[in-house]
Motif scaffolding. Sequence first.
Motif, short mmCIF file in Angstrom:
data_model
loop_
_atom_site.label_atom_id
_atom_site.label_comp_id
_atom_site.label_asym_id
_atom_site.label_seq_id
_atom_site.Cartn_x
_atom_site.Cartn_y
_atom_site.Cartn_z
N ALA A 330 59.88 -22.26 23.86
CA ALA A 330 59.05 -23.34 24.38
C ALA A 330 58.32 -22.92 25.65
N ARG A 331 58.93 -22.08 26.48
CA ARG A 331 58.28 -21.63 27.72
C ARG A 331 57.03 -20.81 27.39
N LEU A 332 57.13 -19.96 26.40
CA LEU A 332 55.95 -19.17 26.01
C LEU A 332 54.86 -20.05 25.44
N GLN A 333 55.25 -21.05 24.65
CA GLN A 333 54.25 -21.97 24.08
C GLN A 333 53.58 -22.78 25.18
N ALA A 334 54.36 -23.28 26.13
CA ALA A 334 53.79 -24.07 27.22
C ALA A 334 52.86 -23.24 28.08
N ALA A 335 53.24 -21.98 28.33
CA ALA A 335 52.38 -21.11 29.14
C ALA A 335 51.08 -20.80 28.40
N ALA A 336 51.17 -20.59 27.10
CA ALA A 336 49.96 -20.32 26.32
C ALA A 336 49.02 -21.52 26.36
N HIS A 337 49.58 -22.71 26.30
CA HIS A 337 48.75 -23.91 26.36
C HIS A 337 48.12 -24.07 27.73
N LEU A 693 63.56 -29.98 9.43
CA LEU A 693 64.77 -29.41 8.83
C LEU A 693 64.54 -29.08 7.36
N ALA A 694 63.80 -29.95 6.66
CA ALA A 694 63.48 -29.67 5.27
C ALA A 694 62.62 -28.41 5.14
N ALA A 695 61.67 -28.24 6.07
CA ALA A 695 60.82 -27.05 6.04
C ALA A 695 61.63 -25.78 6.32
N VAL A 696 62.63 -25.89 7.21
CA VAL A 696 63.50 -24.75 7.49
C VAL A 696 64.25 -24.35 6.22
N LEU A 697 64.79 -25.33 5.50
CA LEU A 697 65.52 -25.03 4.27
C LEU A 697 64.61 -24.39 3.23
N GLU A 698 63.38 -24.83 3.19
CA GLU A 698 62.43 -24.26 2.22
C GLU A 698 62.08 -22.82 2.59
N ASN A 699 61.83 -22.57 3.88
CA ASN A 699 61.44 -21.22 4.31
C ASN A 699 62.60 -20.24 4.26
N MET A 700 63.83 -20.75 4.31
CA MET A 700 64.98 -19.85 4.19
C MET A 700 65.01 -19.17 2.84
N ARG A 701 64.46 -19.82 1.83
CA ARG A 701 64.50 -19.27 0.47
C ARG A 701 63.25 -18.45 0.14
N SER A 702 62.26 -18.47 1.02
CA SER A 702 61.00 -17.78 0.74
C SER A 702 60.95 -16.47 1.52
N SER A 703 59.93 -15.68 1.22
CA SER A 703 59.74 -14.41 1.93
C SER A 703 58.91 -14.61 3.19
N GLN A 704 58.31 -15.78 3.35
CA GLN A 704 57.50 -16.08 4.53
C GLN A 704 58.37 -16.81 5.56
N ARG A 705 58.99 -16.02 6.41
CA ARG A 705 59.95 -16.61 7.34
C ARG A 705 59.46 -16.65 8.78
N GLN A 706 58.20 -16.27 9.00
CA GLN A 706 57.71 -16.22 10.37
C GLN A 706 57.70 -17.60 11.03
N ALA A 710 59.55 -21.15 15.15
CA ALA A 710 58.92 -22.34 15.72
C ALA A 710 59.56 -23.61 15.18
N GLN A 711 59.86 -23.65 13.90
CA GLN A 711 60.44 -24.85 13.32
C GLN A 711 61.84 -25.13 13.87
N LEU A 712 62.66 -24.10 13.98
CA LEU A 712 64.00 -24.29 14.50
C LEU A 712 63.99 -24.66 15.99
N ALA A 713 63.09 -24.03 16.75
CA ALA A 713 63.00 -24.36 18.18
C ALA A 713 62.52 -25.79 18.38
N MET A 714 61.51 -26.20 17.62
CA MET A 714 61.01 -27.57 17.73
C MET A 714 62.09 -28.58 17.35
N LEU A 715 62.83 -28.27 16.30
CA LEU A 715 63.91 -29.17 15.88
C LEU A 715 64.98 -29.26 16.98
#
Length: 728
Positions: A330-337, A693-706, A710-715
Amino acid sequence: MSGDNIASLRADLLELTPEALTALANAGFVKRAQKDVAAGLLPALETGADGTVQAQFDDGVRTSLPPGRTLRDAQCSCPASGMCRHRVMLVLAYQARAASAKADAPPAAAEEASAEPEGAWSPAQFDDAVLTASLAPSVLEQANKLAAAHPVVGVQAWRSASAPPVARLPMCSVRFFSRSSLVHARCDCKQGSGCAHVVIAVWAFRQAGALAPGSAEVMVEVQPNTPASENTGDAMPPPSPSFAMQGEAALALRAQIDALLLSLWLDGSSQPAIALAARFEAVRDQVRAQGWSWVDDALDELWQLLQAQQARSSRFEPLRLLRVLTELWARLQAAAHAGRPQQPGSARAELPASQILGIGVKGEVALDHLRLVSLGAELWSDESAEGASILFADPDTQNVTVLERQWTREGDAAAGGAAPNLMNRRVAGFPLRQLAGGQVITKTATRRANGLVDITAGARQTGVLPLSPKSWDDLVAPLKQHSVAALVAHLREAQPDFVRPRQAASGAAAGASGQLHVVAFERMEVASCHWDAAAQVLHARLGQAAPDDAATDESSADDDHACLHLALPHRAVSPGAVDALARALAGEHGPLRAVAGTVHLQGDQAVMQPLALLTAQRAVVLQVEAAAPQPLDLRSDTEEAPPLNALADDTLELLALWLRQGLRHQGGSALSRAQAQVLRLKQAGLGKSSALLAAVLENMRSSQRQALVAQLAMLGLLMQGVAQSASA
């Protein structure tokens, strides 16, 4: 001193309050001088044509203080090598004679003297001509070099004669005790006055513009060499483009940090530390090259937590690891903003990226004569080492500092003996127990920007006095709060952790979250106290007893929201802490006067993990008290947390479990639990959290995990916010 020359009095000396003299000299000299003035034991005073004040004492000592000189620069014939009581006595005697002359003066002269400016003022009034006349050219040159890093300075407006304007630089604090003379500005660095920090502080007040008396602290990104004539008072100068996070190196570094965090989420913090050591060091090297001090500090704490987990240390706490991880992202995101260019006509961001990242914050500063008052200690141990963090408050600047020490057990074994008791370990030449329960007066301290302080052992340079029931009396808001309502309001108005400068005190208490505070209010009483055997936590509620003439059924101590909730878990490294707290709450040492600890919000309630208490008879530093069993009231019908608080806590515990084990290693039962949590969040009206949380579960099963980082930190941030804001 007659009525004819009242108007020509040395205004700078008349402005020095007892608090100012204490800061410029020391409390002992001031108290002794005040007693002499009260007894009428005044020296003979003479004021020269140039304004030099000379004092002739009965014992033959002669003291002289010319205009434009500090108390330290005064000439005194006494044997003292430094500050002495005669310098302080000169000022107090001058003030007493001026007051007497004013009382005896004709009405017209007294009225003219009363026309001297009083009330609110700002150091911004010291223009470049004053700076040039008061300070050496080399000091101004050094100030420009410091300002080239665009340090962020917090400026606190004038509040009262005893609470003058204050500027809090990353490494030190500057207080302005006189509106007439810049030489009485006091910096807590080794130089004490006339230093480059004073110049930076003046520039910060200029750039802050008009400040209402008693207003909240304003953060200013100082620009180098800003003449007063160019300051309109309406807006700060634009931020330096070098601090925006849009360069290729900054973007690449952010990507590397995200990749490091993703690796932790996927493989878990339980993976061998050696697998992460090289990546951590490489990232931290680049962070230091960019000058992102707070990011480096967060990475350092993250690495320390990982090592503590591997060593099975009592310093490790899963939820603390989760908080540091989310704060870093979050610190990096806030600084970027904050670093993005503003659209024409739009308001400039309140917080510059340089403050969020800690740019220009590095190294350490040697401090002048320093008094530190203990607020408690936190002990830790693991298989190979043990250590302590002692938390101190500086009553002069209200800064919180932390002294850390650790000792290896292998070293004790190699020396051919058993490890000494942790309480008998020596710090700066004193036993740890004495330091943790004392007031430290030293001339050998250094401090870093994050509040870490070090004290070196020096003969006759450091002394320790025991804490007394009045040791915290000089502490003020926001560090010290006088009601639970004021404490809750302060915590609600506080900025998020990820934009504030990192402070060692926030992570010093193992397993605790929140801010360090002292709470003291009239007629403090224990509303309840019980032991939760299942959770191994002592719970208590401190309320304010009703006055004798108030109806007992209207007592604020019965109002749960007006109570301070104490929660102290049992820890093997400090086996006497729980019993010591229970004895203090039972009144063994007399009525409670104050309690210090880390405080966080749970809904609309303030919850503290206490570190120390002051009673009418003594100070009780919980972690260093000897074990003495105390019968505890067991309670099985402990009040349940509000549903939203419980739901947020469950979700945070789920994230902490994933962080320890790694997302790659979650089996079917764990995923089923997470799916059920998605439904619970949605049913509770937390739609955004449920979707994340639903998006995290979906991305855990995919190859696109980047996107996982962000999703886990926001949650995690959302759940921390719900846990603090939800109420029953």
